[in-house]
Motif scaffolding. Structure first.
Motif, PDB file in Angstrom:
ATOM      1  N   GLU A 109       0.834  -1.126  -0.051  1.00  0.00           N
ATOM      2  CA  GLU A 109      -0.005   0.112   0.179  1.00  0.00           C
ATOM      3  C   GLU A 109       0.743   1.291   0.002  1.00  0.00           C
ATOM      4  OE1 GLU A 109      -3.337  -0.104   2.676  1.00  0.00           O
ATOM      5  OE2 GLU A 109      -3.093  -2.013   2.959  1.00  0.00           O
ATOM      6  N   GLY A 110       2.054   1.129  -0.049  1.00  0.00           N
ATOM      7  CA  GLY A 110       3.043   2.211  -0.116  1.00  0.00           C
ATOM      8  C   GLY A 110       3.309   2.863   1.014  1.00  0.00           C
ATOM      9  N   TYR A 111       3.109   2.277   2.316  1.00  0.00           N
ATOM     10  CA  TYR A 111       3.578   2.788   3.659  1.00  0.00           C
ATOM     11  C   TYR A 111       4.988   2.537   3.632  1.00  0.00           C
ATOM     12  CZ  TYR A 111      -1.321   3.435   4.776  1.00  0.00           C
ATOM     13  OH  TYR A 111      -2.542   3.911   4.698  1.00  0.00           O
ATOM     14  N   ALA A 112       5.814   3.319   4.102  1.00  0.00           N
ATOM     15  CA  ALA A 112       7.192   3.122   4.314  1.00  0.00           C
ATOM     16  C   ALA A 112       7.544   2.718   5.862  1.00  0.00           C
ATOM     17  CB  ALA A 112       7.929   4.514   4.113  1.00  0.00           C
ATOM     18  N   ASP A 113       6.758   3.235   6.784  1.00  0.00           N
ATOM     19  CA  ASP A 113       7.089   2.419   8.135  1.00  0.00           C
ATOM     20  C   ASP A 113       5.802   2.078   8.885  1.00  0.00           C
ATOM     21  OD1 ASP A 113       5.722   4.967   9.382  1.00  0.00           O
ATOM     22  OD2 ASP A 113       7.402   6.246   8.542  1.00  0.00           O
ATOM     23  N   VAL A 114       5.927   1.727  10.043  1.00  0.00           N
ATOM     24  CA  VAL A 114       4.615   1.121  10.637  1.00  0.00           C
ATOM     25  C   VAL A 114       3.729   2.191  11.334  1.00  0.00           C
ATOM     26  CG1 VAL A 114       4.173  -0.532  12.519  1.00  0.00           C
ATOM     27  CG2 VAL A 114       5.765  -1.194  11.304  1.00  0.00           C
ATOM     28  N   ALA A 115       4.409   3.315  11.535  1.00  0.00           N
ATOM     29  CA  ALA A 115       3.492   4.155  12.217  1.00  0.00           C
ATOM     30  C   ALA A 115       2.668   4.809  11.278  1.00  0.00           C
ATOM     31  CB  ALA A 115       4.379   5.401  12.765  1.00  0.00           C
ATOM     32  N   ALA A 116       3.117   5.022   9.846  1.00  0.00           N
ATOM     33  CA  ALA A 116       2.187   5.446   8.696  1.00  0.00           C
ATOM     34  C   ALA A 116       1.214   4.398   8.355  1.00  0.00           C
ATOM     35  CB  ALA A 116       2.790   5.817   7.427  1.00  0.00           C
ATOM     36  N   TRP A 117       1.597   3.065   8.281  1.00  0.00           N
ATOM     37  CA  TRP A 117       0.748   2.039   8.279  1.00  0.00           C
ATOM     38  C   TRP A 117      -0.417   1.932   9.203  1.00  0.00           C
ATOM     39  CZ3 TRP A 117      -0.398  -1.881  11.263  1.00  0.00           C
ATOM     40  CH2 TRP A 117      -1.224  -2.782  10.835  1.00  0.00           C
ATOM     41  N   ARG A 118      -0.061   2.171  10.171  1.00  0.00           N
ATOM     42  CA  ARG A 118      -0.982   2.007  11.587  1.00  0.00           C
ATOM     43  C   ARG A 118      -1.963   3.255  11.370  1.00  0.00           C
ATOM     44  NH1 ARG A 118      -0.568   0.232  17.147  1.00  0.00           N
ATOM     45  NH2 ARG A 118      -2.472   0.822  18.194  1.00  0.00           N
ATOM     46  N   ALA A 119      -1.445   4.289  11.248  1.00  0.00           N
ATOM     47  CA  ALA A 119      -2.331   5.784  10.874  1.00  0.00           C
ATOM     48  C   ALA A 119      -3.534   5.287   9.925  1.00  0.00           C
ATOM     49  CB  ALA A 119      -1.625   6.711  10.721  1.00  0.00           C
ATOM     50  N   GLY A 120      -3.021   4.779   8.742  1.00  0.00           N
ATOM     51  CA  GLY A 120      -3.934   4.551   7.576  1.00  0.00           C
ATOM     52  C   GLY A 120      -4.976   3.560   8.013  1.00  0.00           C
ATOM     53  N   HIS A 121      -4.478   2.495   8.714  1.00  0.00           N
ATOM     54  CA  HIS A 121      -5.279   1.359   8.994  1.00  0.00           C
ATOM     55  C   HIS A 121      -6.416   1.680  10.186  1.00  0.00           C
ATOM     56  CE1 HIS A 121      -2.909  -0.967   6.213  1.00  0.00           C
ATOM     57  NE2 HIS A 121      -3.967  -2.044   6.502  1.00  0.00           N
ATOM     58  N   GLU A 122      -5.824   2.497  11.046  1.00  0.00           N
ATOM     59  CA  GLU A 122      -6.985   3.186  12.137  1.00  0.00           C
ATOM     60  C   GLU A 122      -7.829   3.751  11.498  1.00  0.00           C
ATOM     61  OE1 GLU A 122      -5.237   4.916  15.646  1.00  0.00           O
ATOM     62  OE2 GLU A 122      -3.923   2.941  16.131  1.00  0.00           O
ATOM     63  N   ARG A 123      -7.460   4.819  10.379  1.00  0.00           N
ATOM     64  CA  ARG A 123      -8.629   5.535   9.746  1.00  0.00           C
ATOM     65  C   ARG A 123      -9.829   4.595   9.198  1.00  0.00           C
ATOM     66  NH1 ARG A 123      -4.186   8.658   8.443  1.00  0.00           N
ATOM     67  NH2 ARG A 123      -4.138   7.494   6.411  1.00  0.00           N
ATOM     68  N   PHE A 124      -9.243   3.365   8.838  1.00  0.00           N
ATOM     69  CA  PHE A 124     -10.061   2.443   8.027  1.00  0.00           C
ATOM     70  C   PHE A 124     -10.962   1.877   9.079  1.00  0.00           C
ATOM     71  CE2 PHE A 124     -11.129  -2.130   6.819  1.00  0.00           C
ATOM     72  CZ  PHE A 124     -11.995  -1.709   5.741  1.00  0.00           C
ATOM     73  N   TRP A 125     -10.215   1.156  10.314  1.00  0.00           N
ATOM     74  CA  TRP A 125     -10.927   0.532  11.156  1.00  0.00           C
ATOM     75  C   TRP A 125     -11.850   1.286  12.129  1.00  0.00           C
ATOM     76  CZ3 TRP A 125      -5.799  -1.842  12.266  1.00  0.00           C
ATOM     77  CH2 TRP A 125      -5.513  -2.858  11.398  1.00  0.00           C
ATOM     78  N   HIS A 126     -11.534   2.594  12.431  1.00  0.00           N
ATOM     79  CA  HIS A 126     -12.387   3.683  13.019  1.00  0.00           C
ATOM     80  C   HIS A 126     -13.480   4.190  12.053  1.00  0.00           C
ATOM     81  CE1 HIS A 126      -8.855   4.100  15.997  1.00  0.00           C
ATOM     82  NE2 HIS A 126      -9.580   2.841  16.289  1.00  0.00           N
ATOM     83  N   PRO A 185     -20.803   1.655  17.115  1.00  0.00           N
ATOM     84  CA  PRO A 185     -20.393   3.139  16.438  1.00  0.00           C
ATOM     85  C   PRO A 185     -19.167   3.572  17.426  1.00  0.00           C
ATOM     86  CG  PRO A 185     -22.305   2.960  17.806  1.00  0.00           C
ATOM     87  CD  PRO A 185     -21.971   1.600  17.770  1.00  0.00           C
ATOM     88  N   GLU A 186     -18.832   3.033  18.408  1.00  0.00           N
ATOM     89  CA  GLU A 186     -17.664   3.489  19.202  1.00  0.00           C
ATOM     90  C   GLU A 186     -16.464   2.658  19.122  1.00  0.00           C
ATOM     91  OE1 GLU A 186     -18.230   6.240  21.013  1.00  0.00           O
ATOM     92  OE2 GLU A 186     -20.098   6.290  20.138  1.00  0.00           O
ATOM     93  N   PHE A 187     -16.406   1.694  18.147  1.00  0.00           N
ATOM     94  CA  PHE A 187     -15.267   0.823  17.854  1.00  0.00           C
ATOM     95  C   PHE A 187     -13.959   1.387  17.821  1.00  0.00           C
ATOM     96  CE2 PHE A 187     -12.167  -1.862  15.452  1.00  0.00           C
ATOM     97  CZ  PHE A 187     -12.088  -2.988  16.314  1.00  0.00           C
ATOM     98  N   THR A 188     -12.910   1.172  18.375  1.00  0.00           N
ATOM     99  CA  THR A 188     -11.549   1.418  18.243  1.00  0.00           C
ATOM    100  C   THR A 188     -10.677   0.414  18.679  1.00  0.00           C
ATOM    101  OG1 THR A 188     -11.311   2.243  20.729  1.00  0.00           O
ATOM    102  CG2 THR A 188     -12.023   3.884  19.092  1.00  0.00           C
ATOM    103  N   VAL A 189      -9.572   0.522  18.080  1.00  0.00           N
ATOM    104  CA  VAL A 189      -8.318  -0.407  18.293  1.00  0.00           C
ATOM    105  C   VAL A 189      -7.227   0.264  19.051  1.00  0.00           C
ATOM    106  CG1 VAL A 189      -8.591  -1.364  15.906  1.00  0.00           C
ATOM    107  CG2 VAL A 189      -7.000   0.189  16.060  1.00  0.00           C
ATOM    108  N   ASP A 190      -6.309  -0.644  19.717  1.00  0.00           N
ATOM    109  CA  ASP A 190      -5.210  -0.122  20.697  1.00  0.00           C
ATOM    110  C   ASP A 190      -4.114  -1.059  20.214  1.00  0.00           C
ATOM    111  OD1 ASP A 190      -5.525  -2.078  22.228  1.00  0.00           O
ATOM    112  OD2 ASP A 190      -6.882  -0.957  23.683  1.00  0.00           O
ATOM    113  N   ASP A 191      -2.994  -0.949  21.007  1.00  0.00           N
ATOM    114  CA  ASP A 191      -1.619  -1.846  20.746  1.00  0.00           C
ATOM    115  C   ASP A 191      -2.159  -3.107  21.091  1.00  0.00           C
ATOM    116  OD1 ASP A 191      -0.254   0.165  19.914  1.00  0.00           O
ATOM    117  OD2 ASP A 191       1.031   0.425  21.982  1.00  0.00           O
ATOM    118  N   GLY A 192      -3.023  -3.381  21.968  1.00  0.00           N
ATOM    119  CA  GLY A 192      -3.207  -4.932  22.275  1.00  0.00           C
ATOM    120  C   GLY A 192      -4.392  -5.731  21.470  1.00  0.00           C
TER     121      GLY A 192
END
Length: 156
Positions: free
Chosen positions: A102-119, A130-137
């Motif tokens: 998907e073009g992400y160069a590091d884990v932080a950018a990947w995580r931010a992009g995926h959190e936008r999708f999951w949230h 409607p309140e679903f969120t993810v965290d490190d665990g």
């Protein structure tokens, strides 16, 4: 008969008999992911264990095959799972991120992009929360796969 990506592969089963692999929701993101699968740059994907549990679906297993569908619900490829790991989201590694294509160069950018999708509204609606969120665990399902067959018409 046209050989598949590897000449030693048995021909794929009739795609109609295989389970479906739907990447993201229909639309621009799915279109990009499907293109990346077809061009070989996407060989991993990340799901959430809670999504499998909510849908009552078993986790993928190495050796299982699925038909990838595009945003118009057309079968476009057959993929085969080559590995599955369940890890806390905070432990997703750079190799997995890069292989997502998907073009992400590091884990932080990947995580931010995926959190936008999951949230996002669609994912929260799909999970009925409607309140679903993810965290490190949050348990993440890291799937590695290979392209077995390109099902797009040769002329098109």
């Amino acid at each position: 008969m046209t050989p598949g990506p590897a000449s030693s592969d048995p021909p794929p089963k009739d795609p109609a008999t295989l389970p479906r692999a739907e990447f993201a929701f229909p639309g621009p993101l799915r279109d990009r992911l499907v293109r990346a699968i077809l061009d070989g740059s996407k060989t991993t994907t990340t799901g959430l264990l809670v999504d499998y549990e909510h849908e009552g679906e078993p986790l993928p297993r190495a050796g299982s095959r699925a038909v990838v569908v595009d945003s118009h619900d057309r079968p476009v490829a057959v993929i085969e799972v080559t590995g599955v790991r369940v890890v806390p989201l905070g432990q997703v590694d750079l190799a997995h991120v890069l292989d997502e294509g998907e073009g992400y160069a590091d884990v932080a950018a990947w995580r931010a992009g995926h959190e936008r999708f999951w949230h996002g509204e669609e994912m929260r609606a799909a999970l009925g929360d409607p309140e679903f969120t993810v965290d490190d665990g949050t348990p993440a399902v890291l799937e590695r796969f290979r392209l077995v067959a390109d099902l797009r018409p040769a002329d098109g």
